[in-house]
Design a protein around this motif. Structure first.
Motif, PDB file in Angstrom:
ATOM      1  N   UNK A  25       0.427   5.697  11.507  1.00  0.00           N
ATOM      2  CA  UNK A  25       0.631   7.040  10.966  1.00  0.00           C
ATOM      3  C   UNK A  25       2.084   7.483  11.129  1.00  0.00           C
ATOM      4  N   UNK A  26       2.667   7.209  12.287  1.00  0.00           N
ATOM      5  CA  UNK A  26       4.051   7.598  12.518  1.00  0.00           C
ATOM      6  C   UNK A  26       5.016   6.924  11.562  1.00  0.00           C
ATOM      7  N   UNK A  27       4.800   5.645  11.311  1.00  0.00           N
ATOM      8  CA  UNK A  27       5.700   4.930  10.401  1.00  0.00           C
ATOM      9  C   UNK A  27       5.514   5.395   8.961  1.00  0.00           C
ATOM     10  N   UNK A  28       4.290   5.744   8.584  1.00  0.00           N
ATOM     11  CA  UNK A  28       4.082   6.268   7.234  1.00  0.00           C
ATOM     12  C   UNK A  28       4.761   7.629   7.069  1.00  0.00           C
ATOM     13  N   UNK A  29       4.701   8.462   8.095  1.00  0.00           N
ATOM     14  CA  UNK A  29       5.390   9.756   8.009  1.00  0.00           C
ATOM     15  C   UNK A  29       6.896   9.549   7.826  1.00  0.00           C
ATOM     16  N   UNK A  30       7.450   8.615   8.578  1.00  0.00           N
ATOM     17  CA  UNK A  30       8.881   8.330   8.434  1.00  0.00           C
ATOM     18  C   UNK A  30       9.195   7.771   7.043  1.00  0.00           C
ATOM     19  N   UNK A  31       8.307   6.915   6.553  1.00  0.00           N
ATOM     20  CA  UNK A  31       8.509   6.318   5.224  1.00  0.00           C
ATOM     21  C   UNK A  31       8.515   7.398   4.148  1.00  0.00           C
ATOM     22  N   UNK A  69       0.825  -1.208   0.000  1.00  0.00           N
ATOM     23  CA  UNK A  69       0.000   0.000   0.000  1.00  0.00           C
ATOM     24  C   UNK A  69       0.858   1.257   0.000  1.00  0.00           C
ATOM     25  N   UNK A  70       1.945   1.249   0.753  1.00  0.00           N
ATOM     26  CA  UNK A  70       2.804   2.436   0.841  1.00  0.00           C
ATOM     27  C   UNK A  70       3.319   2.846  -0.535  1.00  0.00           C
ATOM     28  N   UNK A  71       3.650   1.874  -1.374  1.00  0.00           N
ATOM     29  CA  UNK A  71       4.155   2.185  -2.714  1.00  0.00           C
ATOM     30  C   UNK A  71       3.057   2.768  -3.592  1.00  0.00           C
ATOM     31  N   UNK A  72       1.840   2.243  -3.470  1.00  0.00           N
ATOM     32  CA  UNK A  72       0.717   2.765  -4.256  1.00  0.00           C
ATOM     33  C   UNK A  72       0.437   4.220  -3.873  1.00  0.00           C
ATOM     34  N   UNK A  73       0.467   4.522  -2.583  1.00  0.00           N
ATOM     35  CA  UNK A  73       0.224   5.895  -2.140  1.00  0.00           C
ATOM     36  C   UNK A  73       1.320   6.831  -2.640  1.00  0.00           C
ATOM     37  N   UNK A  74       2.558   6.369  -2.607  1.00  0.00           N
ATOM     38  CA  UNK A  74       3.666   7.179  -3.121  1.00  0.00           C
ATOM     39  C   UNK A  74       3.477   7.470  -4.607  1.00  0.00           C
ATOM     40  N   UNK A  75       3.135   6.448  -5.373  1.00  0.00           N
ATOM     41  CA  UNK A  75       2.944   6.632  -6.813  1.00  0.00           C
ATOM     42  C   UNK A  75       1.742   7.524  -7.102  1.00  0.00           C
ATOM     43  N   UNK A  76       0.716   7.398  -6.280  1.00  0.00           N
ATOM     44  CA  UNK A  76      -0.478   8.237  -6.457  1.00  0.00           C
ATOM     45  C   UNK A  76      -0.112   9.716  -6.452  1.00  0.00           C
ATOM     46  N   UNK A  77       0.759  10.109  -5.557  1.00  0.00           N
ATOM     47  CA  UNK A  77       1.096  11.520  -5.414  1.00  0.00           C
ATOM     48  C   UNK A  77       2.256  11.959  -6.293  1.00  0.00           C
ATOM     49  N   UNK A  78       3.092  11.030  -6.757  1.00  0.00           N
ATOM     50  CA  UNK A  78       4.304  11.432  -7.476  1.00  0.00           C
ATOM     51  C   UNK A  78       4.279  11.168  -8.969  1.00  0.00           C
ATOM     52  N   UNK A  79       3.432  10.255  -9.442  1.00  0.00           N
ATOM     53  CA  UNK A  79       3.427   9.946 -10.871  1.00  0.00           C
ATOM     54  C   UNK A  79       3.129  11.197 -11.698  1.00  0.00           C
ATOM     55  N   UNK A  80       3.987  11.456 -12.668  1.00  0.00           N
ATOM     56  CA  UNK A  80       3.795  12.556 -13.623  1.00  0.00           C
ATOM     57  C   UNK A  80       3.669  13.919 -12.942  1.00  0.00           C
ATOM     58  N   UNK A  81       4.278  14.052 -11.771  1.00  0.00           N
ATOM     59  CA  UNK A  81       4.162  15.303 -11.019  1.00  0.00           C
ATOM     60  C   UNK A  81       5.507  16.026 -11.018  1.00  0.00           C
ATOM     61  N   UNK A  82       5.592  17.212 -11.594  1.00  0.00           N
ATOM     62  CA  UNK A  82       6.859  17.952 -11.576  1.00  0.00           C
ATOM     63  C   UNK A  82       7.153  18.491 -10.179  1.00  0.00           C
ATOM     64  N   UNK A  83       8.404  18.375  -9.760  1.00  0.00           N
ATOM     65  CA  UNK A  83       8.825  18.890  -8.449  1.00  0.00           C
ATOM     66  C   UNK A  83      10.139  19.654  -8.629  1.00  0.00           C
ATOM     67  N   UNK A 109       3.196  18.154   1.425  1.00  0.00           N
ATOM     68  CA  UNK A 109       1.914  18.372   2.103  1.00  0.00           C
ATOM     69  C   UNK A 109       0.896  17.311   1.702  1.00  0.00           C
ATOM     70  N   UNK A 110       0.843  16.961   0.418  1.00  0.00           N
ATOM     71  CA  UNK A 110      -0.150  15.975  -0.034  1.00  0.00           C
ATOM     72  C   UNK A 110       0.137  14.595   0.552  1.00  0.00           C
ATOM     73  N   UNK A 111       1.423  14.242   0.689  1.00  0.00           N
ATOM     74  CA  UNK A 111       1.766  12.951   1.280  1.00  0.00           C
ATOM     75  C   UNK A 111       1.384  12.904   2.755  1.00  0.00           C
ATOM     76  N   UNK A 112       1.686  13.978   3.475  1.00  0.00           N
ATOM     77  CA  UNK A 112       1.362  13.996   4.900  1.00  0.00           C
ATOM     78  C   UNK A 112      -0.141  14.115   5.133  1.00  0.00           C
ATOM     79  N   UNK A 113      -0.870  14.658   4.148  1.00  0.00           N
ATOM     80  CA  UNK A 113      -2.333  14.688   4.258  1.00  0.00           C
ATOM     81  C   UNK A 113      -2.900  13.270   4.238  1.00  0.00           C
TER      82      UNK A 113
END
Length: 629
Positions: free
Chosen positions: A405-411, A365-379, A390-394
């Motif tokens: 929640x704490x481990x996801x924030x660290x991840x 799940x952690x990888x899917x959430x990361x890809x959700x916010x980062x795919x095709x996103x300029x930074x 901000x979107x990841x921590x949301x």
């Protein structure tokens, strides 16, 4: 509901504990007790005893113990009410009814159940009739075997407007019952009622006990809707049910995992290929109730979805729906198939082994959430980086369990630091440049290198090497499973860099979530069932130094625990040191009061952790060794 004590006592008096357990393992009577091989772990010498007189069982090997009710709950993977219901059936007792209105509701439900069962039998008979030729030809094209047709009780609804209605009324079912059960439709303008399902292949839908409560129908000709399900009824609430869940429950309990496909035919194809622990939602996105049902079956259900836009959207909906419900050890994994391919296609074209590989390499799940916010996103600007953070921590804010929640924030913090550091070392293209990548190229066998040409896009973390510490953290728990009983949250919260170790860790969490009182032999047995024995041997060969002795099965538990806690503290300290380095760089990039506070907090946290490593006084004495790590 609360069961009267006298009802529970009546069950215990009518059902023989030895007979019940004897259905699972052969028992031999010795004096007042029975003995045999334990049904909860693999053993060659009997260590399992049943005391019929006192009404309990106990295994001296793995520690499993309990009474009639506990045995049904442990072996069949059901809750307390369902265990009582099954034992009442064995005892020949009717379930107690508490109130007059409950009694009336049960009578209506019983009538509806009878009507649904009659309908299922009638649909099944029509599949074999001349009118079912088109449905049979469709099943032949999809290569559905006769065994699967019988197992899933597939049927056919003819094109007649009233065939089912007339057949069931002739068998004593009232029109009102047919309407209430969603089998026929009564127009508001007063016209005669007519069958809901016409010219469709029929899929009976069962509740947890295997009773038919609804139907799904696939159109065989032209129809506005390709698939049609029963409406909401007193028996059927589609958000609370999964297709094939009654049959898949025990199989998921045995296999240690559950597969969630997209539809009826996917479940049937998976089951025919050997993945009988497969279920599907009923035409809607996965619901919270369905997630809870899945987590009763396995700790990390595998969402098996098509690798197209619709499959990706379904993955995101499931991921987002799960966030408030996450708890230590319970999550989701996602197996996205190649684009344009469903499970049936993959199995027919490449065989069951190809499907097995897709399932075994499912993304967490952690990888899917990361890809959700980062795919095709300029930074490529500080503001865009801040927006991503901000979107990841949301997403983390939606998680109600503080530990998760704490481990996801660290991840996410670690992933951001790795990604931004890699980006700083790569020359930037002009603003707005870069080529967008293919989202689905990172799933299954569609991997591409299109992202390499786009430095303004975040890259997935590449292969990493792992040190001795991560291997010891996993191997010590494998050889001393008692550790996970007392330190489950700490173990479940570990973030391991090596993918093979992380997969092994997730499997151990799955096993521990289902099995109780694990010992070395039981853990080895369950890992072997998951075909992970060779992976364990690889780790054992890698951990060979004289300082690693506490991870060996021969070490005393006290020493294994002390060594493991010491390595765990070092592992956490390494993570805190990375946090400190990140805080120092952030302050160097932007000398703000907020970044200064982050640096102070990181330093203080690291100082606090410095004294938290395990106390090693006397380490090794229990195993007859000197203090050494």
């Amino acid at each position: 509901m609360a069961f009267p004590p006298q009802f529970l006592e009546e069950i215990r008096s009518r059902v023989s504990l030895a007979d019940l357990i004897g259905r699972r393992t052969k028992l031999t009577k010795k004096g007042r007790e029975h003995s045999g091989l334990c049904p909860f772990h693999n053993e060659k010498t009997p260590s399992f005893t049943v005391n019929e007189e006192k009404g309990f069982y106990h295994c001296f090997g793995c520690g499993a113990n309990g009474d009639l009710i506990e045995f049904v709950m442990q072996t069949e993977g059901v809750g307390f009410p369902e265990a009582i219901e099954r034992l009442a059936g064995i005892a020949g007792l009717a379930m107690p009814i508490e109130r007059p209105e409950d009694r009336e509701q049960q009578k209506r439900a019983a009538t509806l159940h009878e009507a649904m069962e009659l309908a299922a039998k009638w649909f099944s008979s029509q599949l074999a009739a001349p009118s079912g030729t088109g449905a049979r030809q469709y099943l032949e094209r999809r290569q559905v075997s006769s065994e699967a047709i019988d197992t899933f009780r597939l049927g056919h609804a003819s094109s007649s407007r009233t065939a089912l209605k007339e057949a069931l009324i002739a068998r004593g079912v009232t029109e009102a019952t047919l309407i209430e059960g969603g089998l026929v439709i009564k127009p508001d303008d007063g016209r005669d009622s007519y069958d809901r399902f016409r010219d469709r292949l029929i899929f009976p839908i069962s509740d947890r006990r295997g009773r038919v409560i609804a139907f799904g129908g696939r159109a065989l000709g032209d129809a506005p809707a390709k698939y049609l399900n029963s409406p909401e009824t007193p028996l059927f609430h589609k958000g609370h049910v999964l297709y094939n869940m009654a049959s898949a429950r025990q199989k998921a309990f045995d296999a240690g995992n559950i597969i969630v496909a997209e539809g009826y035919m996917d479940v049937i194809a998976l089951s025919e290929a050997g993945f009988s622990q497969s279920v599907a939602p009923l035409g809607t996105a996965i619901t919270e109730d369905q997630l809870k049902i899945l987590w009763h079956m396995a700790a990390e259900p595998i969402m098996c979805l098509d690798g197209d836009e619709a499959g990706w959207r379904a993955a995101l909906r499931a991921a987002e729906r799960s966030l408030p419900l996450l708890k230590p050890g319970f999550s989701l994994r996602f197996a996205l198939l190649p684009k344009g391919v469903d499970p049936d296609d993959l199995i027919r074209d490449q065989g069951p082994e190809a499907m097995r590989q897709v399932l075994e390499t499912a993304s967490p799940l952690s990888e899917i959430l990361w890809r959700k916010e980062t795919d095709n996103r300029p930074v490529d600007t500080p503001e865009r980086k801040a927006a991503l953070e901000r979107s990841l921590y949301a997403l983390c804010d939606q998680m109600t369990d503080a530990t998760v929640q704490g481990h996801y924030r660290n991840y996410f913090k670690d992933r951001l630091w790795t990604a931004f550091r890699a980006q700083r070392s790569t020359p930037q293209k002009p603003y707005g440049g870069g080529q967008s990548g293919n989202r689905f190229g990172r799933f299954a066998n569609q991997r591409t290198d299109s992202h390499r040409n786009s430095p303004s896009q975040l890259k997935s973390r590449g292969a990493v090497t792992t040190g001795r510490g991560e291997e010891l953290l996993v191997l010590t728990v494998i050889n001393h499973p008692e550790i996970i009983e007392n330190y489950f949250d700490e173990f479940a919260g570990l973030q391991l860099k090596a993918p093979h170790l992380d997969r092994l860790l997730r499997s151990i969490i799955d096993i521990a979530a289902i099995e109780s009182s694990l010992d070395y032999e039981a853990m080895a047995h369950h890992l072997a069932k998951r075909k992970l024995s060779e992976q364990v041997k690889v780790i054992e060969r890698a951990v060979t130094t004289s300082l690693d002795w506490f991870a060996d099965p021969s070490a005393a538990y006290e020493d294994a625990l002390s060594g493991w806690r010491h390595i765990l503290a070092r592992h956490k300290r390494d993570g805190l040191e990375k946090d400190l380095q990140l805080a120092e760089r952030q302050l160097g990039d932007e000398a703000t009061a907020e970044n200064m506070d982050r640096l102070k907090l990181a330093k203080q946290t690291l100082q606090d952790a410095a004294g938290n490593e395990a106390d090693l006084d006397g380490f090794g004495l229990a195993s007859g060794r000197k203090n050494d790590i």
